[in-house]
Design an enzyme around this catalytic site. Structure first.
Site, PDB file in Angstrom:
ATOM      1  N   GLU A  32       0.875  -1.161   0.000  1.00  0.00           N
ATOM      2  CA  GLU A  32       0.000   0.000   0.000  1.00  0.00           C
ATOM      3  C   GLU A  32       0.927   1.230   0.000  1.00  0.00           C
ATOM      4  O   GLU A  32       1.825   1.300   0.838  1.00  0.00           O
ATOM      5  CB  GLU A  32      -0.853  -0.024   1.278  1.00  0.00           C
ATOM      6  CG  GLU A  32      -1.853   1.086   1.275  1.00  0.00           C
ATOM      7  CD  GLU A  32      -2.730   1.119   2.524  1.00  0.00           C
ATOM      8  OE1 GLU A  32      -2.531   0.297   3.434  1.00  0.00           O
ATOM      9  OE2 GLU A  32      -3.594   2.013   2.571  1.00  0.00           O
ATOM     10  N   ARG A 260       5.076 -13.411   8.830  1.00  0.00           N
ATOM     11  CA  ARG A 260       5.476 -12.015   8.970  1.00  0.00           C
ATOM     12  C   ARG A 260       6.725 -11.985   9.850  1.00  0.00           C
ATOM     13  O   ARG A 260       6.839 -12.762  10.796  1.00  0.00           O
ATOM     14  CB  ARG A 260       4.331 -11.289   9.674  1.00  0.00           C
ATOM     15  CG  ARG A 260       4.394  -9.810   9.687  1.00  0.00           C
ATOM     16  CD  ARG A 260       3.073  -9.266  10.214  1.00  0.00           C
ATOM     17  NE  ARG A 260       2.194  -8.957   9.114  1.00  0.00           N
ATOM     18  CZ  ARG A 260       2.112  -7.729   8.569  1.00  0.00           C
ATOM     19  NH1 ARG A 260       2.807  -6.722   9.055  1.00  0.00           N
ATOM     20  NH2 ARG A 260       1.308  -7.505   7.578  1.00  0.00           N
ATOM     21  N   LYS A 270       3.717   1.465  10.126  1.00  0.00           N
ATOM     22  CA  LYS A 270       3.976   2.714   9.398  1.00  0.00           C
ATOM     23  C   LYS A 270       3.570   3.925  10.237  1.00  0.00           C
ATOM     24  O   LYS A 270       4.199   4.967  10.173  1.00  0.00           O
ATOM     25  CB  LYS A 270       3.204   2.721   8.079  1.00  0.00           C
ATOM     26  CG  LYS A 270       3.814   1.785   7.050  1.00  0.00           C
ATOM     27  CD  LYS A 270       2.941   1.721   5.807  1.00  0.00           C
ATOM     28  CE  LYS A 270       3.242   0.492   4.983  1.00  0.00           C
ATOM     29  NZ  LYS A 270       2.149   0.144   4.077  1.00  0.00           N
TER      30      LYS A 270
HETATM   31  P1  ATP Z   1       2.227  -1.884   7.698  1.00  0.00           P
HETATM   32  O1  ATP Z   1       1.748  -2.313   9.040  1.00  0.00           O
HETATM   33  O2  ATP Z   1       3.629  -1.414   7.712  1.00  0.00           O
HETATM   34  O3  ATP Z   1       1.262  -0.963   7.037  1.00  0.00           O
HETATM   35  P2  ATP Z   1       1.233  -3.773   5.763  1.00  0.00           P
HETATM   36  O4  ATP Z   1       1.234  -5.242   5.721  1.00  0.00           O
HETATM   37  O5  ATP Z   1      -0.093  -3.142   5.934  1.00  0.00           O
HETATM   38  O6  ATP Z   1       2.260  -3.266   6.852  1.00  0.00           O
HETATM   39  P3  ATP Z   1       1.582  -3.392   2.975  1.00  0.00           P
HETATM   40  O7  ATP Z   1       2.097  -2.214   2.249  1.00  0.00           O
HETATM   41  O8  ATP Z   1       0.164  -3.772   2.783  1.00  0.00           O
HETATM   42  O9  ATP Z   1       1.908  -3.144   4.490  1.00  0.00           O
HETATM   43  O10 ATP Z   1       2.505  -4.663   2.720  1.00  0.00           O
HETATM   44  C1  ATP Z   1       2.954  -5.084   1.450  1.00  0.00           C
HETATM   45  C2  ATP Z   1       3.367  -6.512   1.526  1.00  0.00           C
HETATM   46  O11 ATP Z   1       4.399  -6.688   2.490  1.00  0.00           O
HETATM   47  C3  ATP Z   1       2.232  -7.418   1.944  1.00  0.00           C
HETATM   48  O12 ATP Z   1       2.266  -8.573   1.138  1.00  0.00           O
HETATM   49  C4  ATP Z   1       2.525  -7.740   3.374  1.00  0.00           C
HETATM   50  O13 ATP Z   1       2.026  -8.978   3.737  1.00  0.00           O
HETATM   51  C5  ATP Z   1       4.046  -7.702   3.404  1.00  0.00           C
HETATM   52  N1  ATP Z   1       4.545  -7.379   4.728  1.00  0.00           N
HETATM   53  C6  ATP Z   1       4.291  -6.269   5.459  1.00  0.00           C
HETATM   54  N2  ATP Z   1       4.893  -6.334   6.663  1.00  0.00           N
HETATM   55  C7  ATP Z   1       5.546  -7.511   6.698  1.00  0.00           C
HETATM   56  C8  ATP Z   1       6.365  -8.176   7.671  1.00  0.00           C
HETATM   57  N3  ATP Z   1       6.618  -7.630   8.860  1.00  0.00           N
HETATM   58  N4  ATP Z   1       6.896  -9.396   7.358  1.00  0.00           N
HETATM   59  C9  ATP Z   1       6.654  -9.943   6.152  1.00  0.00           C
HETATM   60  N5  ATP Z   1       5.900  -9.381   5.200  1.00  0.00           N
HETATM   61  C10 ATP Z   1       5.339  -8.180   5.459  1.00  0.00           C
HETATM   62 MG    MG Z   2      -1.604  -3.565   4.132  1.00  0.00          MG
HETATM   63 MG    MG Z   3      -0.922  -1.958   7.528  1.00  0.00          MG
END
Ligand code: ATP
Ligand code: MG
Ligand code: MG
Length: 539
Positions: A32, A260, A270
């Site tokens: 995102e 994760r 974030k």
């Molecule tokens: P945040 O909490 O930082 O917003 P998010 O999962 O919402 O994390 P996204 O931008 O949606 O952020 O993530 C993009 C990709 O990265 C997704 O496939 C997500 O599953 C993966 N991802 C995010 N954080 C992790 C993590 N800590 N370990 C492994 N994969 C991750």
């Molecule tokens: Mg996300």
């Molecule tokens: Mg998120």
């Protein structure tokens, strides 16, 4: 001038397999665009890249999952593309979920027409309670024609439309909560009352947006994704994912769950990362204390080490909560064989040593920059009748002791001058080049005091941002922020350091590994700036 950070990919020697991998693989990394990439994203990106490009000759899609206009920005999109480049990842295609808004709208209409979705205006809080208690919605049996008409009003943003959301008609009493009629279309401010905001790409064209649950499987299928890698917290939604594809007669996609990753004394949310940037706790998203891709690379982590570390985690599905030391020790194994050796003496209270029995004027000799790797090249060692050593070494030396001056030979300490406050200001020593260097306890690094080419550098060392190993959901970030996270000392560095470009990784003898953050002339008062690289051990 060269930066010695290799971006060459490590050979694929991991044995991860996906079902039907031989029929071709298309993966996608779906961030995102609401922040900079962090080390957790790097895991997902490396895994997708591995299956598309190393395990097979498939392709990788970078898809911006931009269904939430409140948080998303073009700035973040650009940074994500840039940072994937830093990681050596090149997607074949860049796409946007927002490119499919019209298509997704039609697919939702189709779902409603076939009786597999309905419009509902139950208060969001009651809806949540009903879902928890496995009760059917009062709107569940609403005729398709009525739901379709309301969906059109939602699209137009009428007063009636604004009261509604669309739910898939899957089941209301499944033991899997994700199957209890999930929401598939809504106003972004539905139930929150927040002021709507324009989408950073589609502006005001759409007021309603598909949920991630609905958009993800559909866009995966439409884009030709064969294998969708998702973190394990989505496992409960796998049945729901498959239901949408089946209900709409779309091509199925293999799902592969991975864990994760989290790190000790580190937060990856974030929102929290933004908080430390905005409050000036760190200097920006690329601050070396940040767990962002930019931050950790700036701290001196190599891409090779990060990739190797993440791919080794690969198939595990248990939540992984890692200690940074493991990652840094992988890094050390990569940098040690190639990092040129240089010398620095701390400027504060550097002790002046007068040498007798050596050269009167300074003499120079070429020496290898790395004891075991001649390919790294040669450096100049300057000998002189006056040299500097670190105060901490000077205080450990005794009169009449025989020590070794590294790269030169042995010397006997003849006199030590101590100031009132206990600082050693000067030493006199007599060279004893016939002495056996293997017999001395103290091997000391030094720099010729008369060397007019000596450089000046700031040596920085950093600590974790958090005082606590693991932040719990209820913990206030402020309470656990480490008040002191950096330390800087001035140093004199050997003349060859002037050749080092930003990004170079070196070893300062007996001090550890450093990454050049600012080359000579680029830092404060023209000094170099170097960041100490953790090694995972005590150093
Ligand atoms: P945040 O909490 O930082 O917003 P998010 O999962 O919402 O994390 P996204 O931008 O949606 O952020 O993530 C993009 C990709 O990265 C997704 O496939 C997500 O599953 C993966 N991802 C995010 N954080 C992790 C993590 N800590 N370990 C492994 N994969 C991750
Ligand atoms: Mg996300
Ligand atoms: Mg998120």
């Amino acid at each position: 001038k060269h930066a010695n950070v290799s971006t060459a990919k490590t050979q694929p020697r991991y044995n991860m397999k996906l079902p039907d991998m031989d029929d071709g693989v298309v993966t996608r990394f779906p961030p995102e665009p609401s922040g900079y990439l962090h080390i957790g994203h790097a895991k997902a990106a490396f895994l997708n890249d591995y299956f598309a490009h190393d395990a097979t000759s498939g392709s990788l899609i970078l898809r911006f999952d931009d269904t939430n206009p409140r948080k998303e920005k073009k700035e973040f999109e650009e940074s994500i593309i840039h940072d994937l480049g830093l990681l050596g990842i090149s997607p074949q295609k860049v796409t946007y979920t927002s490119d499919y808004f019209a298509r997704l709208y039609e697919l939702c209409q189709k779902l409603i027409s076939s009786g597999k979705a309905y419009a509902e205006d139950t208060d969001p809080r009651i809806q949540a309670l009903d879902r928890r208690d496995r009760l059917p919605s009062k709107c569940r049996d609403r005729p398709a024609s009525e739901s379709l008409a309301i969906f059109a009003e939602m699209r137009d943003g009428t007063a009636l439309g604004k009261k509604h959301c669309i739910r898939a008609r899957i089941t209301y009493d499944s033991s899997n909560g994700a199957l209890r009629d999930p929401i598939i279309y809504r106003f972004p401010n539905w139930g929150t009352g927040e002021t709507p905001q324009p989408h950073h790409r589609t502006g005001w064209a759409w007021q309603i947006y598909p949920t991630y649950d609905f958009a993800c499987p559909l866009v995966d299928s439409i884009e030709g994704v064969t294998h969708a890698l998702r973190t394990t917290e989505y496992s409960d939604r796998n049945d729901q994912y498959c239901w949408f594809l089946e209900a709409l007669g779309l091509r199925r996609v293999h799902l592969w769950d991975f864990a994760r990753i989290g790190f000790i004394r580190t937060f990856l949310s974030k929102r929290k990362l933004l908080q430390v940037v905005e409050t000036g706790r760190v200097d920006g998203w690329d601050d070396p204390r940040m767990p962002t891709v930019r931050g950790i690379l700036r701290r001196g982590l190599t891409v090779d080490a990060l990739r190797q570390f993440m791919l080794e985690q690969g198939p595990s599905r248990n939540l992984v909560f890692m200690d940074w030391t493991i990652l840094w020790s992988v890094n050390k194994k990569i940098i040690d064989p190639v990092a040129p050796r240089h010398t620095a003496v701390m400027s504060k209270n550097a002790a002046l040593v007068t040498i007798t029995g050596g050269p009167d004027t300074s003499q120079k000799e070429l020496r290898p920059k790395h004891p075991k790797n001649p390919a790294i090249g040669m450096k100049t060692l300057t000998f002189a009748s006056e040299i500097y050593i670190d105060q901490c070494d000077a205080t450990r030396i005794h009169k009449d002791e025989e020590i070794t001056l590294m790269g030169w030979g042995n010397a006997l300490i003849r006199a030590i001058t101590i100031s009132n406050d206990g600082t050693i200001t000067a030493l006199q020593c007599q060279l004893h080049l016939d002495g056996d260097v293997s017999k001395t306890d103290k091997k000391i690094h030094w720099l010729a005091a008369q060397d007019s080419d000596l450089g000046q550098a700031e040596l920085w060392e950093f600590d974790h941002l958090l005082l606590k190993d693991k932040l719990e959901k209820t913990d206030q970030l402020d309470t656990f922020l480490n008040p002191v996270t950096s330390k800087m000392e001035q140093a004199m560095v050997d003349a060859d350091c002037a050749e080092l470009a930003e990004g170079a990784i070196i070893q300062l003898e007996r001090k550890g590994y450093f990454r050049v953050d600012k080359a000579t002339g680029q830092g404060p008062e023209g000094k170099m700036v170097m960041f100490k690289i953790p090694t995972g051990g005590k150093s």
